[in-house]
Design a protein around this motif. Structure first.
Motif, PDB file in Angstrom:
ATOM      1  N   MET A 482       2.743   1.839 -17.491  1.00  0.00           N
ATOM      2  CA  MET A 482       1.655   2.915 -17.030  1.00  0.00           C
ATOM      3  C   MET A 482       0.527   2.042 -16.600  1.00  0.00           C
ATOM      4  O   MET A 482      -0.187   2.639 -15.614  1.00  0.00           O
ATOM      5  CB  MET A 482       1.319   3.815 -18.216  1.00  0.00           C
ATOM      6  N   VAL A 483      -0.147   1.344 -17.344  1.00  0.00           N
ATOM      7  CA  VAL A 483      -1.234   0.553 -17.148  1.00  0.00           C
ATOM      8  C   VAL A 483      -1.256  -0.064 -15.843  1.00  0.00           C
ATOM      9  O   VAL A 483      -2.282   0.006 -14.910  1.00  0.00           O
ATOM     10  CB  VAL A 483      -1.898  -0.643 -18.157  1.00  0.00           C
ATOM     11  N   GLN A 484      -0.248  -0.911 -15.482  1.00  0.00           N
ATOM     12  CA  GLN A 484      -0.305  -1.410 -14.118  1.00  0.00           C
ATOM     13  C   GLN A 484      -0.059  -0.479 -12.952  1.00  0.00           C
ATOM     14  O   GLN A 484      -0.837  -0.673 -12.009  1.00  0.00           O
ATOM     15  CB  GLN A 484       1.180  -2.381 -14.044  1.00  0.00           C
ATOM     16  N   LYS A 485       0.627   0.739 -13.339  1.00  0.00           N
ATOM     17  CA  LYS A 485       0.718   1.622 -12.169  1.00  0.00           C
ATOM     18  C   LYS A 485      -0.516   2.335 -12.118  1.00  0.00           C
ATOM     19  O   LYS A 485      -1.065   2.668 -10.660  1.00  0.00           O
ATOM     20  CB  LYS A 485       1.767   2.765 -12.621  1.00  0.00           C
ATOM     21  N   LEU A 486      -1.484   2.560 -13.084  1.00  0.00           N
ATOM     22  CA  LEU A 486      -2.798   3.081 -12.856  1.00  0.00           C
ATOM     23  C   LEU A 486      -3.667   2.182 -12.196  1.00  0.00           C
ATOM     24  O   LEU A 486      -4.250   2.653 -11.389  1.00  0.00           O
ATOM     25  CB  LEU A 486      -3.362   3.301 -14.358  1.00  0.00           C
ATOM     26  N   GLN A 487      -3.476   1.016 -12.328  1.00  0.00           N
ATOM     27  CA  GLN A 487      -4.270   0.030 -11.502  1.00  0.00           C
ATOM     28  C   GLN A 487      -3.895   0.265 -10.189  1.00  0.00           C
ATOM     29  O   GLN A 487      -4.741  -0.001  -9.190  1.00  0.00           O
ATOM     30  CB  GLN A 487      -4.019  -1.568 -12.048  1.00  0.00           C
ATOM     31  N   VAL A 488      -2.873   0.000  -9.624  1.00  0.00           N
ATOM     32  CA  VAL A 488      -2.365   0.367  -8.454  1.00  0.00           C
ATOM     33  C   VAL A 488      -2.866   1.412  -7.709  1.00  0.00           C
ATOM     34  O   VAL A 488      -3.494   1.578  -6.643  1.00  0.00           O
ATOM     35  CB  VAL A 488      -0.815   0.185  -8.261  1.00  0.00           C
ATOM     36  N   ILE A 489      -2.625   2.587  -8.388  1.00  0.00           N
ATOM     37  CA  ILE A 489      -3.251   3.895  -7.898  1.00  0.00           C
ATOM     38  C   ILE A 489      -4.651   3.683  -7.651  1.00  0.00           C
ATOM     39  O   ILE A 489      -5.118   4.150  -6.578  1.00  0.00           O
ATOM     40  CB  ILE A 489      -2.988   5.028  -8.925  1.00  0.00           C
ATOM     41  N   SER A 490      -5.395   3.085  -8.678  1.00  0.00           N
ATOM     42  CA  SER A 490      -7.000   2.955  -8.618  1.00  0.00           C
ATOM     43  C   SER A 490      -7.149   2.266  -7.367  1.00  0.00           C
ATOM     44  O   SER A 490      -8.270   2.506  -6.457  1.00  0.00           O
ATOM     45  CB  SER A 490      -7.464   2.344  -9.756  1.00  0.00           C
ATOM     46  N   SER A 491      -6.450   1.064  -7.166  1.00  0.00           N
ATOM     47  CA  SER A 491      -6.921  -0.029  -5.960  1.00  0.00           C
ATOM     48  C   SER A 491      -6.549   0.880  -4.728  1.00  0.00           C
ATOM     49  O   SER A 491      -7.261   0.710  -3.800  1.00  0.00           O
ATOM     50  CB  SER A 491      -6.011  -1.178  -6.150  1.00  0.00           C
ATOM     51  N   GLU A 492      -5.482   1.519  -4.697  1.00  0.00           N
ATOM     52  CA  GLU A 492      -5.187   2.123  -3.276  1.00  0.00           C
ATOM     53  C   GLU A 492      -6.261   3.307  -3.009  1.00  0.00           C
ATOM     54  O   GLU A 492      -6.552   3.543  -1.971  1.00  0.00           O
ATOM     55  CB  GLU A 492      -3.886   2.860  -3.283  1.00  0.00           C
ATOM     56  N   ALA A 493      -6.599   3.922  -4.031  1.00  0.00           N
ATOM     57  CA  ALA A 493      -7.923   5.075  -4.110  1.00  0.00           C
ATOM     58  C   ALA A 493      -8.966   4.506  -3.275  1.00  0.00           C
ATOM     59  O   ALA A 493      -9.842   5.067  -2.587  1.00  0.00           O
ATOM     60  CB  ALA A 493      -7.826   5.730  -5.400  1.00  0.00           C
ATOM     61  N   HIS A 494      -9.151   3.217  -4.039  1.00  0.00           N
ATOM     62  CA  HIS A 494     -10.460   2.489  -3.310  1.00  0.00           C
ATOM     63  C   HIS A 494     -10.464   2.172  -2.110  1.00  0.00           C
ATOM     64  O   HIS A 494     -11.325   2.347  -1.101  1.00  0.00           O
ATOM     65  CB  HIS A 494     -10.758   1.325  -4.127  1.00  0.00           C
ATOM     66  N   GLN A 495      -9.277   1.741  -1.505  1.00  0.00           N
ATOM     67  CA  GLN A 495      -8.800   1.200  -0.279  1.00  0.00           C
ATOM     68  C   GLN A 495      -9.063   2.293   0.586  1.00  0.00           C
ATOM     69  O   GLN A 495      -9.616   2.282   1.808  1.00  0.00           O
ATOM     70  CB  GLN A 495      -7.629   0.430  -0.188  1.00  0.00           C
ATOM     71  N   PHE A 496      -8.431   3.413   0.252  1.00  0.00           N
ATOM     72  CA  PHE A 496      -8.339   4.608   1.093  1.00  0.00           C
ATOM     73  C   PHE A 496      -9.904   5.217   1.532  1.00  0.00           C
ATOM     74  O   PHE A 496     -10.128   5.399   2.662  1.00  0.00           O
ATOM     75  CB  PHE A 496      -7.677   5.815   0.388  1.00  0.00           C
ATOM     76  N   TRP A 497     -10.605   5.180   0.248  1.00  0.00           N
ATOM     77  CA  TRP A 497     -11.908   5.699   0.460  1.00  0.00           C
ATOM     78  C   TRP A 497     -12.729   4.842   1.384  1.00  0.00           C
ATOM     79  O   TRP A 497     -13.693   5.189   2.232  1.00  0.00           O
ATOM     80  CB  TRP A 497     -12.691   6.093  -0.797  1.00  0.00           C
ATOM     81  N   GLU A 498     -12.507   3.371   1.187  1.00  0.00           N
ATOM     82  CA  GLU A 498     -13.586   2.408   2.090  1.00  0.00           C
ATOM     83  C   GLU A 498     -12.996   2.616   3.440  1.00  0.00           C
ATOM     84  O   GLU A 498     -13.846   2.189   4.384  1.00  0.00           O
ATOM     85  CB  GLU A 498     -13.101   1.113   1.249  1.00  0.00           C
TER      86      GLU A 498
END
Length: 721
Positions: A482-498
């Motif tokens: 879960m922790v790793q998957k949450l980190q991936v989602i967080s990273s992709e969300a930041h990239q999408f917003w940027e």
């Protein structure tokens, strides 16, 4: 229907064959026994001849012997015959007769080609690759007959003579719907205002607005018919049962002909009413739109409630008769939004209507893009409504803590292109091609413009990320990664917003000038999108903290960003009513969870005499919480669905802040445990002594317990969609 002599009319096969008809509806038992039920129908004027037909000479007429009828054959009353006249039997009223008699304009050729044969009442629903008919499509197209639903006339004989509500539309229901649409000028003005002020509508404005002049004519025609209205209502029901096929060559300017005029449908009338109600919800009660030409003033809340109930009647009729089309999906979705705004999201009818919207969307095949030859405007319209329904599903799933009903993995419908509504509906192919050429590789416009479709694209993409987050937060079992998957989602969300176009990112604008430069309606959507991104990160960090306490500093930092952003509204107290109307839900949905984390963490650190993490300032937390408490006093007015819960949460935040400010450190001879257990010092009462909202558990005082409690809280959400 009755003949002039008061006797029941016979069906055409029985009348021509001079066989005694049993007058059953929609098909008489005599015709069913003879195997000709497909030819059985009751002609409203069987002896009427087309204009220009020469009359027979008196000597040519045959002398007929009239046999006396049995008394039992007159058992149907006129009321029952009126009731039966609104059956869905496709031949009860033929389209040719209605067009000739009522003077409705004939639609253009492209539209006429799309109207199915009047005798084709079976509905072609979408069937996917796993369906019972898919194996036959591997080498050749599946015929439409494979997809058709059972006809009403296919009901077993034992039920054919019964008058059942599932197969008929009462004249009273039709009359009630039509009567609610007078005067029509209010609906025209309200819908025009809806599309002018709603900068993120899921519907393409020109496709709806172009239909209003014809709907006005249709209603005038219905009101002028007089005592024979039941036949017109039966024709509307007949149109409702027919498929709504949009030819690939049809221009947007002709689309309205498929669901107005001779093709008028109940879902069309329902859509007009619910869009007018949607605008009324965000219009001040004293606005001129509620004043009619004769000086009468409509009462806002009563009007909205009437529109909800009347459109529910329209939806009921359409669902009874199997209506599934784009207009029906629009109606269901708009009804869900208005219902949630009026009764609150904790009303189960909102969740149920969301399911109806999704069910109709899937049945129409709107989730699949590559399997249809559809005109450009229709493709983009379906992308818009799919994006809106998909996003609302994720919002409601988050709100209720329930599994979402839609999954992106089962759809290939793309996000809408970033285009103006007028471009979507244009008939100028050169203008359309030139505009499309200026879009970037991702489909965003490069002119720096902000359209309604811009928000549809942005929020749908955010919902895709939220769906993945919901898979983790609502999973029935623990995920070891879960922790790793949450980190991936967080990273992709930041990239999408940027990667978003700069004109859509609120944090890149000057806070003071953005309101005047872009206008409040645009800024409201912009802040909401930004808060959605922050709230997603807040949810991720909250889940991370459950796995690792080291995530607390980041969680507090994100919470502070959310709180600071929402408090911008405190400076905008003089905005129009329709903008202020959105503030309560934005604060409740995005701000209160974050404010609760900050307040309770501040309380814990104060009682334990430890500093807050260095990601937030103690002074800033206290200052912003104080402003929020003041803000909640004016932003939610009495009578708003959010008022009671907001008042209770505001008391809780105030008591936490009072405890922090009035806290006295324990003396040297007092143990830390005693001081910690002292509770609220300097404040009368405690959390559990507060008056609570009916049906709610007491508000807990620990940070994580508070968030869990907040997940299950019921408040009225007016803008989440």
């Amino acid at each position: 229907m009755l003949r002039r002599n008061g006797k029941p009319r016979s069906c055409e096969p029985c009348r021509i064959s001079k066989i005694r008809c049993d007058h059953a509806s929609p098909k008489c038992e005599k015709c069913q026994a003879r195997g000709i039920s497909d030819q059985c129908f009751y002609h409203p004027a069987p002896m009427t001849k087309p204009a220009g037909t020469p009359r027979k000479q008196p000597g040519e007429a045959r002398r007929r012997v009239v046999k006396p009828r049995m008394h039992s054959e007159t058992r149907f009353t006129r009321d029952h015959e009126i009731f039966n006249a609104l059956t869905t039997s496709p031949t009860a009223l033929r389209m040719e007769d209605v067009r000739t008699s009522n003077g409705w304009p004939t639609p253009p050729d492209s539209a006429a080609r799309s109207v199915t044969n009047p005798q084709e009442t079976g509905r072609a629903f979408y069937l996917g690759s796993t369906s019972y008919a898919s194996v036959f499509a591997e080498e050749r197209p599946i015929p439409d007959s494979m997809h058709e639903q059972p006809l009403e006339s296919a009901t077993p004989t034992v039920l054919s003579s019964r008058i059942t509500g599932s197969r008929h539309c009462q004249i009273g229901g039709g009359h009630s719907i039509i009567s609610k649409m007078t005067p029509f000028s209010f609906f025209e003005r309200s819908i025009r205002k809806y599309f002018e002020e709603n900068k993120s509508s899921a519907l393409v404005g020109p496709l709806v607005m172009s239909a209003l002049p014809q709907v006005r004519k249709d209603l005038e025609r219905l009101q002028a018919i007089g005592s024979d209205q039941f036949s017109a209502y039966a024709e509307i029901t007949r149109s409702t049962t027919a498929q709504l096929k949009v030819p690939a060559s049809m221009p947007a300017s002709e689309f309205y002909t498929l669901f107005t005029g001779p093709n008028l449908r109940w879902e069309t009338l329902g859509l007009v009413m619910i869009l007018a109600a949607g605008n009324a919800q965000y219009t001040h009660p004293d606005d001129a739109v509620f004043t009619l030409e004769d000086g009468r003033k409509l009462e806002k809340d009563a009007l909205i409630e009437d529109m909800i109930h009347t459109t529910n009647d329209c939806i009921s009729i359409c669902q009874i008769h199997g209506a599934v089309n784009d207009i029906m999906v629009w109606l269901l979705y708009a009804n869900m939004l208005v219902t949630s705004n009026f009764y609150g999201d904790n009303y189960h009818g909102v969740w149920r209507r969301m399911g109806d919207s999704i069910s109709a969307l899937y049945a129409e095949g709107i989730h699949c893009e590559d399997e249809y030859d559809e005109p450009f405007f229709m493709r983009e319209s379906r992308r818009r409504i799919y994006s809106a329904v998909y996003r609302s599903d994720k919002t409601l799933a988050t709100f209720f803590g329930r599994p979402p009903m839609m999954s992106q993995r089962y759809s290939n419908r793309q996000v809408p292109l970033d285009l103006d509504d007028n471009i979507l509906a244009t008939s100028d192919s050169d203008l359309l091609s030139e505009t499309l050429s200026r879009l970037d590789s991702e489909g965003w416009n490069t002119d720096g413009k902000i359209w309604a479709s811009s928000w549809m694209r942005l929020r749908c993409r955010q919902a895709m990320l939220k769906e993945r987050l919901l898979e983790q937060s609502l999973a029935g079992r623990e995920d070891g990664d879960m922790v790793q998957k949450l980190q991936v989602i967080s990273s992709e969300a930041h990239q999408f917003w940027e990667a978003l176009p700069s004109q859509l990112r609120y944090e890149l604008y000057d806070e003071e000038r953005v309101w005047s430069d872009l206008g409040p309606a645009i800024v409201l959507r912009m802040i909401s999108a930004y808060l959605e991104a922050l709230h997603m990160e807040f949810s991720i960090q909250r889940m991370m903290r459950r796995q690792n306490q080291l995530a607390l500093p980041t969680l507090l930092e994100v919470s502070m960003k959310v709180l600071s952003t929402v408090l911008i509204f405190n400076k905008q107290r003089k905005l129009h009513y329709n903008i202020q109307r959105h503030f309560p839900t934005i604060i409740l949905f995005y701000c209160l969870p974050s404010a609760g984390v900050l307040a309770l963490e501040l309380r814990r650190c104060t009682l334990e005499n430890v500093p807050l993490p260095n990601t937030v300032s103690r002074a800033d937390v206290i200052r912003n919480l104080s402003v929020l408490i003041s803000c909640l006093d004016w932003v939610v007015l009495p009578g708003d669905g959010n008022h009671r819960l907001c008042s209770e949460l505001n008391k809780m935040l105030a008591m936490v802040l009072d405890e922090v400010l009035n806290y006295q450190p324990p003396s040297a001879n007092e143990s830390q445990s005693e001081s910690t257990g002292a509770g609220l010092q300097g404040v009368d009462g405690g959390f559990f002594d507060m008056p609570l909202v009916d049906g709610m558990e007491p508000i807990p005082t620990e940070s994580e317990d508070f968030l869990n409690w907040l997940d299950n809280a019921n408040w009225s959400n007016t803008y989440l969609f």
